[in-house]
Scaffold this active site. Structure first.
Site, PDB file in Angstrom:
ATOM      1  N   SER A 201      25.977  26.389  24.054  1.00 22.55           N
ATOM      2  CA  SER A 201      27.089  26.339  24.952  1.00 22.55           C
ATOM      3  C   SER A 201      28.043  27.597  24.812  1.00 22.55           C
ATOM      4  O   SER A 201      28.622  27.699  25.774  1.00 22.55           O
ATOM      5  CB  SER A 201      27.886  24.918  24.555  1.00 22.55           C
ATOM      6  OG  SER A 201      28.474  24.894  23.345  1.00 22.55           O
TER       7      SER A 201
ATOM      8  N   HIS B 218      23.494  20.880  27.823  1.00 22.41           N
ATOM      9  CA  HIS B 218      23.403  22.118  28.735  1.00 22.41           C
ATOM     10  C   HIS B 218      22.245  22.224  29.460  1.00 22.41           C
ATOM     11  O   HIS B 218      22.231  23.223  30.458  1.00 22.41           O
ATOM     12  CB  HIS B 218      24.197  23.196  28.340  1.00 22.41           C
ATOM     13  CG  HIS B 218      25.830  23.302  28.090  1.00 22.41           C
ATOM     14  ND1 HIS B 218      26.604  23.471  28.774  1.00 22.41           N
ATOM     15  CD2 HIS B 218      26.200  22.830  26.757  1.00 22.41           C
ATOM     16  CE1 HIS B 218      27.899  23.427  28.429  1.00 22.41           C
ATOM     17  NE2 HIS B 218      27.487  23.009  27.421  1.00 22.41           N
TER      18      HIS B 218
ATOM     19  N   LYS C 199      28.009  16.652  32.426  1.00 22.28           N
ATOM     20  CA  LYS C 199      27.943  18.244  32.732  1.00 22.28           C
ATOM     21  C   LYS C 199      27.229  18.340  34.150  1.00 22.28           C
ATOM     22  O   LYS C 199      27.840  18.001  35.124  1.00 22.28           O
ATOM     23  CB  LYS C 199      27.392  19.208  31.835  1.00 22.28           C
ATOM     24  CG  LYS C 199      28.131  19.037  30.361  1.00 22.28           C
ATOM     25  CD  LYS C 199      27.476  19.833  29.326  1.00 22.28           C
ATOM     26  CE  LYS C 199      28.066  19.411  27.975  1.00 22.28           C
ATOM     27  NZ  LYS C 199      29.595  19.604  27.871  1.00 22.28           N
TER      28      LYS C 199
END
Ligand SMILES: Cc1ncc(COP(=O)(O)O)c(C=O)c1O
Length: 393
Positions: free
Chosen positions: A182, A210, A241
């Site tokens: 990240s 991610h 996300k």
């Protein structure tokens, strides 16, 4: 008068201030979007994980509203007592189909998914072989498991192999890596680590927080991207996300998921998602499958912005993803750069120790599919102006 027993906390904060590491929260006045308002200032937002703009997608919004109308605002219980709603089960079935695994379990967050899984699957006689830059939720889960933690240098599968070689084969050994890291935006050494896991009979686990919605076909993640279906025993993804909502999930065999239903502590001891969250996540999977152009656009924007920063002479590290760090060294300089950008109308968060190494402080940028070319060009122009005035380029 009673002396304050928490005084040391204020001392600690003073020390953070002295090191330039004190963080004031930026307050979002409107919606989480590519161009929005923080602290009453209109900015191009390069700080969210809202990769595909789904936080405000009409289909997700409508699904959440409809679920609230028909099912209420809360689940009222933990999953194992009265808090498993039909919509929670629908989401788990849908995610399993999406990920091509037997089953999935959804947790309240990606953090809870990692920490709850690692801590319950392993015990004190076991070993965890972990990339040095793995996410904090993996580290916390590993500590809670009481297994012995062996850390290998970042992305160094040879070093991981050397560690595994020395470990007793009759113990459980879990190799774990982030799919996308990240802070640097680079990819974990998945294929090579899978080879080590296969060779030595280790459990293989990947945290794809991610990568969910970003890598692989329709955003199925790095396991799909690298063609590793069937070789990763425990896949963690996030719904917070690119999926635009909230939550984390674990995908794998039916037996592993049933085990987590019985032993993962966030599943057993913390209330499940409100129905609106589950409904919006279901709508998000529909969008991932029906609007692949969002992911294409994300990658176009990524290429444009990353190459723009590099052409200006910024150190963008080793990223292979829409996360592009601008590495400046000292934390104080990173915070100055971030503040100056904000004054120009660009929000890119400064990040320093302990989130990244002391000499690797940075401003982290994340583009989304919903940024326009004009917004990204404006951000590049602002980076150029501020970077020059601070001597970063
Ligand atoms: C690599 C990684 N894993 C897990 C998480 C936790 O996910 P969530 O925000 O859904 O709790 C994050 C979020 O910061 C992350 O970056």
């Amino acid at each position: 008068m009673r002396a304050d027993p928490l005084r040391y906390l204020s001392d600690e904060l003073d020390s953070l201030k002295a090191q330039g590491l004190y963080r004031r929260l930026r307050i979002l006045d409107g919606e989480q979007k590519a161009h929005t308002s923080f602290d009453h200032r209109s900015v191009v937002n390069l700080s969210s994980n809202n990769y595909l703009g789904l936080t405000t997608h009409p289909k997700l919004r409508e699904a959440a509203l409809e679920a609230t109308r028909t099912r209420g605002v809360g689940s009222g219980s933990v999953r194992t007592i009265a808090g498993t709603m039909d919509i929670h089960m629908q989401l788990e079935r849908r995610l399993a189909e999406f990920k091509h695994t037997e089953a999935t379990v959804v947790f309240q967050s990606g953090f809870a998914a990692n920490a709850g899984t690692v801590s319950s699957v392993l015990g004190k006689d076991d070993f965890i072989i972990s990339d040095e830059l793995n996410h904090a939720s993996i580290i916390d889960g590993a500590r809670l498991s009481r297994a012995t933690i062996k850390v290998f240098p970042h992305r160094d599968a040879k070093a991981a192999r050397a560690i595994v070689e020395e470990l007793p084969r009759d113990r459980r050994r879990l190799i774990i890596t982030d799919g996308v890291f990240s802070m640097d935006g680079d990819l974990g050494a998945l294929p090579e680590l899978c080879d080590v896991a296969d060779e030595f009979g280790c459990i293989m686990m990947v945290d794809d927080a991610h990568a969910s919605g970003v890598f692989g076909s329709n955003g199925r993640g790095t396991i799909d991207h690298f063609g590793l279906h069937g070789r990763v025993d425990i896949q963690v993804g996030t719904l917070s996300k690119a999926v635009g909502v909230l939550g984390g999930y674990v995908a794998g065999s039916r037996a592993m998921i049933e085990f987590l239903y019985h032993r993962a502590r966030p599943f057993l001891f913390s209330t499940s998602h409100p129905p609106a969250v589950a409904a919006a996540c279901l709508a998000a999977i529909d969008v991932l499958e029906s609007e692949p152009q969002l992911i294409e656009r994300l990658w176009e924007n990524t290429r444009f912005f990353k190459s723009g920063l590099q052409a200006l002479g910024f150190n963008t590290g080793v990223s292979d993803s829409p996360i592009t760090p601008v590495i400046v060294g000292e934390a104080a300089l990173a915070m100055k750069l971030s503040d100056a950008l904000f004054q120009e109308g660009v929000f890119a968060q400064g990040i320093g120790f302990p989130t990244v190494a002391r000499d690797r402080a940075r401003v982290r940028t994340i583009v989304t599919s919903t940024h326009t070319r004009d917004e990204l060009q404006f951000a590049l122009d602002s980076f150029a102006k501020v970077g020059r005035s601070l001597g970063v380029i």
